[in-house]
Design a protein around this motif. Structure first.
Motif, PDB file in Angstrom:
ATOM      1  N   TYR A  57      13.020   7.751   7.675  1.00 55.05           N
ATOM      2  CA  TYR A  57      13.224   8.818   6.693  1.00 55.05           C
ATOM      3  C   TYR A  57      14.383   8.493   5.757  1.00 55.05           C
ATOM      4  O   TYR A  57      14.360   8.850   4.573  1.00 55.05           O
ATOM      5  CB  TYR A  57      13.474  10.148   7.405  1.00 55.05           C
ATOM      6  N   TYR A 109      13.000   6.216   3.167  1.00 53.88           N
ATOM      7  CA  TYR A 109      12.118   6.960   2.271  1.00 53.88           C
ATOM      8  C   TYR A 109      12.929   7.768   1.270  1.00 53.88           C
ATOM      9  O   TYR A 109      12.659   7.758   0.064  1.00 53.88           O
ATOM     10  CB  TYR A 109      11.222   7.874   3.090  1.00 53.88           C
ATOM     11  N   HIS A 146      14.480   5.630  -1.502  1.00 55.43           N
ATOM     12  CA  HIS A 146      13.546   5.209  -2.547  1.00 55.43           C
ATOM     13  C   HIS A 146      13.182   6.367  -3.467  1.00 55.43           C
ATOM     14  O   HIS A 146      13.106   6.197  -4.685  1.00 55.43           O
ATOM     15  CB  HIS A 146      12.283   4.609  -1.913  1.00 55.43           C
ATOM     16  N   THR A 147      12.945   7.539  -2.885  1.00 56.66           N
ATOM     17  CA  THR A 147      12.558   8.669  -3.734  1.00 56.66           C
ATOM     18  C   THR A 147      13.707   9.106  -4.621  1.00 56.66           C
ATOM     19  O   THR A 147      13.495   9.569  -5.744  1.00 56.66           O
ATOM     20  CB  THR A 147      12.102   9.851  -2.869  1.00 56.66           C
ATOM     21  N   GLY A 171       7.732   5.736  -3.494  1.00 55.24           N
ATOM     22  CA  GLY A 171       8.229   5.980  -2.146  1.00 55.24           C
ATOM     23  C   GLY A 171       7.177   5.785  -1.086  1.00 55.24           C
ATOM     24  O   GLY A 171       7.359   5.024  -0.145  1.00 55.24           O
ATOM     25  N   ASP A 172       6.007   6.425  -1.238  1.00 53.20           N
ATOM     26  CA  ASP A 172       4.982   6.323  -0.208  1.00 53.20           C
ATOM     27  C   ASP A 172       4.410   4.919  -0.138  1.00 53.20           C
ATOM     28  O   ASP A 172       4.304   4.327   0.920  1.00 53.20           O
ATOM     29  CB  ASP A 172       3.859   7.331  -0.479  1.00 53.20           C
ATOM     30  N   ASP A 229       6.743   2.098   1.285  1.00 53.51           N
ATOM     31  CA  ASP A 229       6.859   2.048   2.736  1.00 53.51           C
ATOM     32  C   ASP A 229       5.609   1.431   3.352  1.00 53.51           C
ATOM     33  O   ASP A 229       5.679   0.694   4.333  1.00 53.51           O
ATOM     34  CB  ASP A 229       7.079   3.457   3.315  1.00 53.51           C
TER      35      ASP A 229
END
Length: 754
Positions: free
Chosen positions: A724, A727, A730-731, A738-739, A742
């Motif tokens: 997390y 994640y 990146h966001t 982001g998605d 990963d």
């Protein structure tokens, strides 16, 4: 390969006779592990290019099963952590082969394991894994703390279970709690921040470093308001506080927890209930200038503390509309406050066992005010008379008290005084310069001005002039009062006025087998209230009752009946030791012969009065006490307490400030939270996120950062926290990937644990 595996696991070793009993005999010439030995030194040699071999001797004092684990389980943990190393165990000797750096780590690991055993701590797979992690990461070298020191620091033991830090970060966090008054433990779920804080709180309570534990957390996790949840108040808040209860049951005998909570030693409450401790805005608080409404006070203003000295106001916090209760003492003193307001009290059992005063909330005492028909809770009184600033007065204070009792100063006639005690006549004449007292007959005296050569006949009598200046000229018996210049003056002035009143219209009341009380009588309601004010400001208590004129038998004056035209107000007084109530010899001797009793104040009733706007204050006094209406002592801060605020990321900056400023003397605060799990409504800033920027440079406040490496729950929890974190990173960069990013990393997203 199979042979090597058998040897590493210890299954192929030939046990000596002593080894069959679990304790091998140490061969002559062997030595314990040397930890940092390099190639070429005794116990370590280079057996091939790039391959170093070291022999580690296990001292005979340690059973091999304790070192290698049941079924050699600990050896397998070490093998898994060091796959490039060959480990062979024969008897009490372990041979390690591999690269120099890895061999050195294994040697240091065994040294730490043996040190842990010597301290009495059992070796477990978890402790071995965490020792390896600390050695590999270099944390031990940076901080100078060995894994054995970290993993053997006992905090608390209960029912055969010992609570210890399990990582270096956790040990540093625990040490910070010992060294600092306020500590912030910030880290992911499962990192032990709340559990360890709870253990330190219980440890502090058991060692009597604090008198109570207060556990709190904001009840906002569900995004709901408590009022809309089903059940009673406690049923509504219980789910939010359950994690704190669970931790508490791990550390204290479950059977004793209800008793400790009932006694106020342990308090578990939502943060919203920590902000109470308030009065209605119109409640009066004593200041050096007299009484002021609490709603008018500002930071920096002075109020009177329990020692009678001024103390500054450190904080003023409006609390909004709240339920208000009237707390009444047995002497008639009362004040309005909220249900969470704090009171310093003690019971007869506390006093008998020489226990310290306890702190309870108003609502904790409701329905529990009697013990075998006696009042249960005693309240503290002033430890010294109130110290008002000195003010100039136009007449001696003792003389004023005498004249208020038995004097007559109308302004149209010569001032007069009535007494059957010549001692008082002499005292009055000495106390008022320029006046001579002349006997008119019986008990009546006049106070005449002493004429001087050259005086004009129209000069006013000194007594008349002083009374006119004080606004008391022409007062009759039913309208007499003590002027503010005397009522709010130094303790010496106030005591002198009281002595004059008691020498004239008061006296000792003695009863067989009982201590002496003091009684004063007047027909003036104003004077009655002023006498009560004088007594309470000196640290005493006063009871009052009305004696109706109607139906009373007439008195006698010179053999004739005198009927009572007004009701009399009787005041029964108890003064603290060291306060002399009389100057008149016969009254003073009678008082001392019987012995004056200690003044005591008990809570008599607590009744709900409705709802009102409220405010609370924080003062700088050492005991946090200040004087409210009728000289009742109360406070709003938490002394001698260990306070834990959990889930602090769900507090607003205002709530965080409110909570931290509740800190009292002798108290310690630990604030825990995870800034990545904020559940506040949209747009609300987290108080935990901003507090570091505000308080990072303040002395005696420490911020401890825990990470995923400190997670002590299931192994996956640390991996989840890391995933997390990547994640979110990146966001926050706003790359919109982001998605997918990963997913593209695949196996790289998996965190490798050592």
């Amino acid at each position: 390969m199979a042979e090597n595996t058998a040897q590493r696991s210890g299954k192929g070793r030939q046990p000596a006779a002593a080894d069959r009993d679990g304790k091998p005999a140490a061969p002559s010439g062997t030595a314990p592990a040397t930890g940092h030995a390099g190639p070429g030194r005794p116990g370590r040699e280079e057996v091939a290019p790039g391959v170093v071999q070291a022999k580690i001797e296990i001292p005979s004092g340690h059973p091999l099963v304790a070192v290698f684990g049941a079924g050699d389980g600990l050896l397998r943990v070490i093998e898994k952590a060091f796959p490039a190393i060959d480990i062979h165990a024969r008897g009490n000797q372990v041979t390690v082969s591999g690269s120099a750096a890895e061999v050195m780590l294994v040697e240091r690991l065994f040294e730490e394991m043996l040190l842990m055993l010597r301290t009495g701590a059992p070796l477990t797979e978890d402790s071995v894994e965490r020792s390896i992690q600390m050695l590999r990461s270099g944390e031990a070298d940076v901080d100078g703390q060995r894994p054995a020191e970290v993993l053997t620091q006992n905090i608390l033991s209960n029912r055969g279970r010992t609570i210890r830090p399990k990582t270096l970060n956790q040990k540093n966090y625990v040490d910070a709690i010992d060294r600092n008054t306020i500590v912030f433990g910030i880290g992911p779920a499962g990192s032990g921040k709340t559990y360890l804080a709870m253990a330190k709180a219980v440890q502090a309570l058991q060692s009597k470093q604090v008198n109570r534990i207060i556990l709190t957390r904001p009840a906002v996790e569900a995004g709901e308001k408590l009022g809309f949840l089903p059940g009673t108040l406690y049923e509504k808040i219980d789910p939010y506080l359950r994690p704190l209860y669970d931790a508490l049951h791990d550390m204290i005998d479950p059977d004793s927890i209800p008793r400790l909570m009932a006694a106020g030693v342990i308090e578990v409450a939502p943060l919203a209930y920590m902000r109470g401790r308030s009065h209605p805005l119109f409640v009066k608080v004593l200041t050096p200038e007299g009484w002021r409404q609490i709603g008018e006070l500002q930071v920096g203003d002075l109020v009177i503390g329990s020692n009678g000295e001024p103390t500054p106001v450190l904080g003023v916090y409006p609390q909004g509309e709240r339920d208000v209760y009237r707390v009444t003492a047995q002497d008639g003193a009362s004040v309005l406050c909220c249900g969470e307001h704090l009171w310093t009290v003690r019971t007869a059992a506390d006093k008998r066992r020489n226990k310290p005063w306890r702190v309870l909330e108003t609502q904790e005492m409701i329905g529990n005010l009697r013990a075998a028909k006696a009042r249960r809770y005693e309240l503290p009184l002033l430890t010294a008379p109130v110290c008002y600033p000195e003010r100039e007065v136009p007449m001696d204070a003792y003389a004023l008290g005498l004249l208020l009792g038995d004097g007559c100063v109308t302004g149209s006639t010569t001032p007069s005084y009535a007494t059957a005690a010549p001692e008082l006549v002499e005292a009055l004449e000495r106390a008022v310069p320029g006046v001579t007292v002349r006997h008119r007959g019986g008990v009546d005296y006049t106070l005449n001005r002493i004429k001087q050569p050259g005086d004009v006949m129209t000069l006013a009598n000194p007594v008349t002039a002083a009374m006119r200046e004080l606004g008391m000229l022409g007062n009759r018996s039913a309208s007499k009062f003590v002027p503010d210049a005397y009522l709010y003056n130094t303790p010496e002035i106030r005591l002198a006025v009281l002595q004059g009143l008691l020498d004239s219209d008061g006296g000792p009341v003695t009863q067989k087998d009982r201590t002496c009380r003091i009684q004063f009588s007047t027909t003036s309601i104003l004077l009655r209230d002023d006498v009560i004010e004088l007594v309470r400001s000196l640290g005493g208590i006063a009871y009052t009752r009305r004696r109706a004129a109607e139906g009373r038998a007439p008195g006698l004056a010179n053999g004739r009946e005198v009927h009572h035209r007004r009701d009399a107000h009787v005041v029964d007084i108890r003064l603290p030791e060291g306060i002399e109530p009389f100057r008149l010899t016969r009254k003073r001797d009678a008082y001392h012969a019987a012995g004056g009793g200690r003044p005591m104040r008990f809570i008599d009733s607590i009744e709900r009065e409705g709802r009102d706007q409220t405010v609370c204050i924080q003062v700088a006094a050492a005991d946090s006490l200040y004087v409210t209406e009728d000289y009742l002592l109360t406070h709003n801060t938490l002394n001698d307490a260990f306070i834990i605020l959990d889930e602090a990321q769900n507090t607003s900056p205002e709530q965080m400030k409110m909570f931290l400023t509740r800190l009292g003397f002798g108290s310690k605060i630990v604030v825990t939270g995870d800034i990545t799990q904020v559940d506040l409504p949209g747009g609300t800033l987290s108080g935990l996120r901003v507090v570091r920027n505000i308080l990072s440079d303040v002395e005696d406040i420490h911020f401890s950062e825990l990470t995923s490496a400190d997670v002590v729950r299931h192994r996956l929890v640390g991996d989840i926290v890391d995933a997390y974190g990547r994640y979110d990173a990146h966001t926050q960069h706003g790359d919109g990937r982001g998605d997918r990013g990963d997913r593209d990393r695949g196996g790289d997203a998996k965190r490798k644990r050592h």
